[in-house]
Design a protein around this motif. Sequence first.
Motif, PDB file in Angstrom:
ATOM      1  N   MET A 100       0.843  -1.185   0.000  1.00 35.68           N
ATOM      2  CA  MET A 100       0.000   0.000   0.000  1.00 35.68           C
ATOM      3  C   MET A 100       0.886   1.245   0.000  1.00 35.68           C
ATOM      4  N   LYS A 101       0.788   2.007  -1.083  1.00 35.57           N
ATOM      5  CA  LYS A 101       1.610   3.216  -1.203  1.00 35.57           C
ATOM      6  C   LYS A 101       0.734   4.454  -1.078  1.00 35.57           C
ATOM      7  N   ILE A 102       1.125   5.336  -0.154  1.00 34.69           N
ATOM      8  CA  ILE A 102       0.403   6.583   0.063  1.00 34.69           C
ATOM      9  C   ILE A 102       1.267   7.737  -0.416  1.00 34.69           C
ATOM     10  N   ALA A 103       0.687   8.617  -1.223  1.00 34.86           N
ATOM     11  CA  ALA A 103       1.366   9.845  -1.637  1.00 34.86           C
ATOM     12  C   ALA A 103       0.836  10.980  -0.768  1.00 34.86           C
ATOM     13  N   TYR A 104       1.688  11.489   0.114  1.00 35.40           N
ATOM     14  CA  TYR A 104       1.320  12.627   0.953  1.00 35.40           C
ATOM     15  C   TYR A 104       1.698  13.907   0.215  1.00 35.40           C
ATOM     16  N   ALA A 155       2.687  13.469  -7.945  1.00 33.37           N
ATOM     17  CA  ALA A 155       2.424  12.229  -7.211  1.00 33.37           C
ATOM     18  C   ALA A 155       1.986  11.092  -8.127  1.00 33.37           C
ATOM     19  N   ARG A 156       1.314  11.408  -9.217  1.00 30.70           N
ATOM     20  CA  ARG A 156       0.832  10.357 -10.130  1.00 30.70           C
ATOM     21  C   ARG A 156       1.978   9.532 -10.703  1.00 30.70           C
ATOM     22  N   LEU A 157       3.154  10.117 -10.769  1.00 31.34           N
ATOM     23  CA  LEU A 157       4.289   9.409 -11.357  1.00 31.34           C
ATOM     24  C   LEU A 157       4.745   8.226 -10.516  1.00 31.34           C
ATOM     25  N   CYS A 158       4.413   8.223  -9.235  1.00 30.56           N
ATOM     26  CA  CYS A 158       4.829   7.096  -8.395  1.00 30.56           C
ATOM     27  C   CYS A 158       3.711   6.056  -8.254  1.00 30.56           C
ATOM     28  N   ASN A 159       2.600   6.257  -8.973  1.00 27.73           N
ATOM     29  CA  ASN A 159       1.479   5.308  -8.984  1.00 27.73           C
ATOM     30  C   ASN A 159       1.024   4.903  -7.578  1.00 27.73           C
ATOM     31  N   PRO A 160       0.616   5.875  -6.780  1.00 25.24           N
ATOM     32  CA  PRO A 160       0.193   5.537  -5.418  1.00 25.24           C
ATOM     33  C   PRO A 160      -1.193   4.909  -5.382  1.00 25.24           C
ATOM     34  N   ASP A 161      -1.480   4.237  -4.291  1.00 29.91           N
ATOM     35  CA  ASP A 161      -2.825   3.718  -4.064  1.00 29.91           C
ATOM     36  C   ASP A 161      -3.736   4.807  -3.501  1.00 29.91           C
ATOM     37  N   TYR A 162      -3.120   5.748  -2.753  1.00 24.32           N
ATOM     38  CA  TYR A 162      -3.881   6.842  -2.163  1.00 24.32           C
ATOM     39  C   TYR A 162      -3.124   8.160  -2.287  1.00 24.32           C
ATOM     40  N   TYR A 163      -3.907   9.247  -2.426  1.00 22.44           N
ATOM     41  CA  TYR A 163      -3.387  10.613  -2.435  1.00 22.44           C
ATOM     42  C   TYR A 163      -3.937  11.302  -1.185  1.00 22.44           C
ATOM     43  N   PRO A 210     -10.909   0.285  -2.102  1.00 22.36           N
ATOM     44  CA  PRO A 210     -10.536   1.582  -2.684  1.00 22.36           C
ATOM     45  C   PRO A 210     -11.375   2.762  -2.186  1.00 22.36           C
ATOM     46  N   PHE A 211     -11.972   2.650  -1.009  1.00 22.49           N
ATOM     47  CA  PHE A 211     -12.800   3.742  -0.497  1.00 22.49           C
ATOM     48  C   PHE A 211     -11.936   4.974  -0.215  1.00 22.49           C
ATOM     49  N   SER A 212     -12.526   6.150  -0.431  1.00 23.86           N
ATOM     50  CA  SER A 212     -11.835   7.415  -0.205  1.00 23.86           C
ATOM     51  C   SER A 212     -12.418   8.129   1.004  1.00 23.86           C
ATOM     52  N   TYR A 213     -11.551   8.860   1.709  1.00 23.88           N
ATOM     53  CA  TYR A 213     -11.982   9.674   2.835  1.00 23.88           C
ATOM     54  C   TYR A 213     -12.100  11.116   2.361  1.00 23.88           C
ATOM     55  N   ILE A 214     -13.329  11.578   2.172  1.00 24.36           N
ATOM     56  CA  ILE A 214     -13.538  12.953   1.721  1.00 24.36           C
ATOM     57  C   ILE A 214     -14.848  13.474   2.311  1.00 24.36           C
ATOM     58  N   ASP A 215     -14.725  14.458   3.152  1.00 27.89           N
ATOM     59  CA  ASP A 215     -15.879  15.080   3.790  1.00 27.89           C
ATOM     60  C   ASP A 215     -16.672  15.854   2.753  1.00 27.89           C
ATOM     61  N   TRP A 229      -8.323  15.791   2.291  1.00 27.89           N
ATOM     62  CA  TRP A 229      -8.927  14.518   1.940  1.00 27.89           C
ATOM     63  C   TRP A 229      -7.858  13.476   1.640  1.00 27.89           C
ATOM     64  N   THR A 230      -8.305  12.213   1.560  1.00 26.95           N
ATOM     65  CA  THR A 230      -7.463  11.103   1.112  1.00 26.95           C
ATOM     66  C   THR A 230      -8.248  10.350   0.053  1.00 26.95           C
ATOM     67  N   ILE A 231      -7.795  10.453  -1.196  1.00 29.34           N
ATOM     68  CA  ILE A 231      -8.528   9.916  -2.337  1.00 29.34           C
ATOM     69  C   ILE A 231      -7.759   8.739  -2.941  1.00 29.34           C
ATOM     70  N   SER A 232      -8.465   7.644  -3.193  1.00 29.09           N
ATOM     71  CA  SER A 232      -7.835   6.457  -3.780  1.00 29.09           C
ATOM     72  C   SER A 232      -7.512   6.693  -5.253  1.00 29.09           C
ATOM     73  N   ASP A 233      -6.615   5.864  -5.789  1.00 29.86           N
ATOM     74  CA  ASP A 233      -6.248   5.993  -7.204  1.00 29.86           C
ATOM     75  C   ASP A 233      -7.464   5.767  -8.105  1.00 29.86           C
ATOM     76  N   ARG A 234      -8.362   4.890  -7.695  1.00 32.81           N
ATOM     77  CA  ARG A 234      -9.582   4.627  -8.477  1.00 32.81           C
ATOM     78  C   ARG A 234     -10.393   5.912  -8.650  1.00 32.81           C
ATOM     79  N   HIS A 235     -10.562   6.656  -7.589  1.00 27.34           N
ATOM     80  CA  HIS A 235     -11.358   7.885  -7.640  1.00 27.34           C
ATOM     81  C   HIS A 235     -10.577   9.040  -8.237  1.00 27.34           C
ATOM     82  N   MET A 236      -9.254   9.037  -8.086  1.00 29.20           N
ATOM     83  CA  MET A 236      -8.455  10.080  -8.728  1.00 29.20           C
ATOM     84  C   MET A 236      -8.490   9.921 -10.243  1.00 29.20           C
TER      85      MET A 236
END
Length: 308
Positions: A1-5, A106-114, A139-144, A207-214
């Motif tokens: 699981m790779k997270i791009a902060y 961040a997209r260049l490192c192919n993260p699972d989450y942003y 692939p759920f995203s955390y976004i208020d 927010w924290t958005i998954s690659d699927r939703h990005m």
Amino acid sequence: MKIAYMILVHEYEKNVKFLINHLLEDEEAELFIHVDKTVSIEPFYVAHDRVHYIMNCARERQSPFAMNKLRLRPLTNAHYIRKKRKRVTWGGYSMIDATFVLIGAARLCNPDYYCLLSGRDFLIKDPLEWKNMLSASYPFSYIDGGKIVDRWTARGLDRVHFHFFYLFKNKKAAYYQNRIVRRVGHLIGYERKMPYGLVPYCGSQWWTISDRHMHLIFRYLYSHKKYVRFYHTVGIPDEQFFQTILYNSHLKSELINRSQTYVFWINGFVKEFTPKDAAELEDKEYVFARKIKYEDTELQEMMAQQWK
């Protein structure tokens, strides 16, 4: 699981450095730091063998959905954007511009989450625990998010109905500019409509958005270019831009309606946390909190003792 902060920075270099060093405890994490163009970038540098300073970023006028033309150095996990940094004004579209600079890198490192953060955010939970939570919920995203008419009342719709042009970094100056725009708009009876029949949503900028939703966001922007033009003159678009796309999409059932960052509002202002708030923050079901009040690391160190 790779997270791009992705960290938006313009002040509090000690807190930024502390945050970076602790996020790097996750050896798979990738960090991307955008320092506001109006301040010097050097004070925010971290002396770390996993840090890289990106020299070539996206072109100034590149579309927001295009890939940034830069290269990431192998075996490094923290990357500073050095060129084409944005001058971010409070409440303006420049905040979205800076966010897309970070997303493009961040997209260049192919993260699972942003995961989008501020330079005045600080950890209140173990970053490795957060990583495990995301692994379990992918692939759920955390976004208020919520409808503007429900969250901000009908008056909040002024932010999309009228044209706003944020020219100042100062929040107070922007506030009075907002009042003028609203008064003129109501006086002449002008009201514009949302593009593509969308329902406007709003929520926390963080927010924290998954690659699927990005990927969904980028596909939408590619085929709906009027959306970007519309939001260039929306009031405080950073609290609406991503929510409106995702909560109007067919994947909205995969959204967890909360931010990863704890924010406490008092009379319209965000509370600034001090070491006296440590006990309160320990009980919060969040990973980060903002804003830190003092330019030191006492509170951050107190919170880090929980997982050391």
